[in-house]
Design a protein around this motif. Structure first.
Motif, PDB file in Angstrom:
ATOM      1  N   ALA A  46       0.834  -1.206   0.000  1.00  0.00           N
ATOM      2  CA  ALA A  46       0.000   0.000   0.000  1.00  0.00           C
ATOM      3  C   ALA A  46       0.868   1.254   0.000  1.00  0.00           C
ATOM      4  N   LEU A  47       1.992   1.208   0.712  1.00  0.00           N
ATOM      5  CA  LEU A  47       2.897   2.362   0.747  1.00  0.00           C
ATOM      6  C   LEU A  47       3.508   2.624  -0.615  1.00  0.00           C
ATOM      7  N   ILE A  48       3.913   1.547  -1.312  1.00  0.00           N
ATOM      8  CA  ILE A  48       4.496   1.706  -2.648  1.00  0.00           C
ATOM      9  C   ILE A  48       3.439   2.189  -3.639  1.00  0.00           C
ATOM     10  N   ALA A  49       2.196   1.713  -3.469  1.00  0.00           N
ATOM     11  CA  ALA A  49       1.122   2.158  -4.358  1.00  0.00           C
ATOM     12  C   ALA A  49       0.826   3.644  -4.160  1.00  0.00           C
ATOM     13  N   ALA A  50       0.895   4.098  -2.910  1.00  0.00           N
ATOM     14  CA  ALA A  50       0.624   5.512  -2.630  1.00  0.00           C
ATOM     15  C   ALA A  50       1.797   6.403  -3.011  1.00  0.00           C
ATOM     16  N   HIS A  51       3.003   5.861  -2.898  1.00  0.00           N
ATOM     17  CA  HIS A  51       4.218   6.623  -3.236  1.00  0.00           C
ATOM     18  C   HIS A  51       5.074   5.772  -4.164  1.00  0.00           C
ATOM     19  N   PRO A  52       4.674   5.646  -5.432  1.00  0.00           N
ATOM     20  CA  PRO A  52       5.369   4.746  -6.370  1.00  0.00           C
ATOM     21  C   PRO A  52       6.825   5.152  -6.589  1.00  0.00           C
ATOM     22  N   ILE A  53       7.666   4.127  -6.754  1.00  0.00           N
ATOM     23  CA  ILE A  53       9.081   4.377  -7.036  1.00  0.00           C
ATOM     24  C   ILE A  53       9.231   4.956  -8.438  1.00  0.00           C
ATOM     25  N   SER A  54       8.425   4.429  -9.364  1.00  0.00           N
ATOM     26  CA  SER A  54       8.448   4.918 -10.744  1.00  0.00           C
ATOM     27  C   SER A  54       7.012   5.106 -11.224  1.00  0.00           C
ATOM     28  N   THR A  55       6.737   6.284 -11.747  1.00  0.00           N
ATOM     29  CA  THR A  55       5.389   6.544 -12.267  1.00  0.00           C
ATOM     30  C   THR A  55       5.247   6.094 -13.718  1.00  0.00           C
ATOM     31  N   TYR A  57       6.955   3.179 -15.028  1.00  0.00           N
ATOM     32  CA  TYR A  57       7.105   1.732 -15.198  1.00  0.00           C
ATOM     33  C   TYR A  57       6.470   1.020 -13.989  1.00  0.00           C
ATOM     34  N   ALA A  58       5.287   0.486 -14.213  1.00  0.00           N
ATOM     35  CA  ALA A  58       4.575  -0.203 -13.128  1.00  0.00           C
ATOM     36  C   ALA A  58       5.320  -1.458 -12.680  1.00  0.00           C
ATOM     37  N   MET A  59       6.083  -2.064 -13.623  1.00  0.00           N
ATOM     38  CA  MET A  59       6.822  -3.275 -13.284  1.00  0.00           C
ATOM     39  C   MET A  59       7.837  -3.024 -12.170  1.00  0.00           C
ATOM     40  N   VAL A  60       8.441  -1.840 -12.160  1.00  0.00           N
ATOM     41  CA  VAL A  60       9.423  -1.507 -11.126  1.00  0.00           C
ATOM     42  C   VAL A  60       8.766  -1.547  -9.753  1.00  0.00           C
ATOM     43  N   ASN A  61       7.575  -0.996  -9.644  1.00  0.00           N
ATOM     44  CA  ASN A  61       6.854  -1.004  -8.377  1.00  0.00           C
ATOM     45  C   ASN A  61       6.461  -2.423  -7.969  1.00  0.00           C
ATOM     46  N   ALA A  62       6.071  -3.233  -8.953  1.00  0.00           N
ATOM     47  CA  ALA A  62       5.680  -4.613  -8.655  1.00  0.00           C
ATOM     48  C   ALA A  62       6.873  -5.415  -8.138  1.00  0.00           C
ATOM     49  N   VAL A  63       8.021  -5.230  -8.792  1.00  0.00           N
ATOM     50  CA  VAL A  63       9.236  -5.942  -8.363  1.00  0.00           C
ATOM     51  C   VAL A  63       9.660  -5.477  -6.969  1.00  0.00           C
ATOM     52  N   ALA A  64       9.570  -4.177  -6.725  1.00  0.00           N
ATOM     53  CA  ALA A  64       9.944  -3.640  -5.409  1.00  0.00           C
ATOM     54  C   ALA A  64       9.029  -4.198  -4.326  1.00  0.00           C
ATOM     55  N   SER A  65       7.747  -4.297  -4.626  1.00  0.00           N
ATOM     56  CA  SER A  65       6.795  -4.850  -3.655  1.00  0.00           C
ATOM     57  C   SER A  65       7.089  -6.321  -3.378  1.00  0.00           C
ATOM     58  N   PHE A  66       7.429  -7.070  -4.445  1.00  0.00           N
ATOM     59  CA  PHE A  66       7.752  -8.486  -4.283  1.00  0.00           C
ATOM     60  C   PHE A  66       9.016  -8.673  -3.448  1.00  0.00           C
ATOM     61  N   LEU A  67      10.059  -7.893  -3.754  1.00  0.00           N
ATOM     62  CA  LEU A  67      11.315  -8.007  -3.016  1.00  0.00           C
ATOM     63  C   LEU A  67      11.136  -7.635  -1.545  1.00  0.00           C
ATOM     64  N   ALA A  68      10.298  -6.642  -1.301  1.00  0.00           N
ATOM     65  CA  ALA A  68      10.040  -6.243   0.088  1.00  0.00           C
ATOM     66  C   ALA A  68       9.336  -7.367   0.837  1.00  0.00           C
TER      67      ALA A  68
END
Length: 249
Positions: A46-55, A57-68
């Motif tokens: 939810a934090l990454i969705a509210a404050h995305p790492i990359s606006t 490339y959605a894949m970057v956010n998905a990978v970051a969420s998975f790694l977390a």
């Protein structure tokens, strides 16, 4: 004494009388860890969705969420000690009563602490264990030091918690604490055994039940030693006076 206590505790953990409690203990421990992981992973997502790492490339956010979420599995190792303490407090009296009844049938069984006092003590100590292990988790990126900090912190915490809970079935908590301090070397060695068990994946899940059985035996052994040492002969001065008096008569 400690080696014999460890083998006796290991035998007890897989014995028929404790097997049902073992499965309940494993289920509760795994359930609490899964609940913590699920809550933290959803919070991070939810934090990454509210404050995305990359606006872009959605894949970057998905990978970051998975790694977390995957990284949280490592962090759960540091959450296990306080969870273990909570589970131990819940099953303590049932498991301790079985150990006392089967391994010490000729001795007076212990008395369970009042439920409110037991839960307050357990929750307070679990909170302390959580704070200490989160501090150890902060050292995760410092090679060597993080494992040493985890081991030393839990040597003290688990030794203290399990021993005092076992001892409190036979004496007030203040006296249990005094007894632990008096036998600090033995209790610390028992705590080191539990902390070492925490470092072994999967096997560490039996720590709550093993810790209860171990400290029941450790407390019984230390209590027996104290009773054996208690009857002291009269001081030599007093004995000499008695001999002199007998000589005069």
């Amino acid at each position: 004494m400690l080696i014999n206590a460890a083998f006796a505790a290991l035998r007890q953990v897989f014995s028929p009388p404790l097997r049902q409690i073992l499965w309940k203990s494993l289920g509760l421990t795994v359930g609490l860890l899964a609940l913590i992981w699920f809550g933290l992973s959803k919070g991070i997502a939810a934090l990454i969705a509210a404050h995305p790492i990359s606006t872009d490339y959605a894949m970057v956010n998905a990978v970051a969420s998975f790694l977390a979420g995957a990284g949280l599995f490592v962090g759960l190792a540091y959450i296990l000690p306080p969870v273990s303490i909570l589970v131990a407090g819940y099953f303590l009296d049932d498991a301790a009563a079985i150990v006392e009844r089967t391994d010490f049938p000729d001795e007076v069984p212990g008395q369970a602490m009042p439920l409110g006092q037991a839960m307050l003590y357990t929750v307070r100590f679990a909170g302390l264990a959580l704070a200490v292990n989160l501090a150890a988790l902060a050292l995760l990126l410092v090679p060597g030091i993080n494992v040493a900090a985890f081991f030393l912190a839990n040597t003290y915490l688990l030794g203290r918690e399990y021993f005092e809970l076992a001892a409190a079935r036979f004496r007030p908590l203040t006296e249990a604490g005094a007894m632990r301090r008096h036998h600090s070397a033995t209790v610390m060695l028992a705590g080191a055994l539990l902390a070492g068990l925490m470092l072994v994946p999967i096997v560490n899940l039996i720590t709550p039940l093993f810790g209860i059985a171990l400290m029941v035996h450790v407390h019984k052994g230390l209590s027996r030693d104290r009773l054996l040492r208690a009857p002291q002969t009269r001081p030599p001065v007093a004995m000499d006076r008695d001999r002199l008096g007998a000589g005069r008569r």
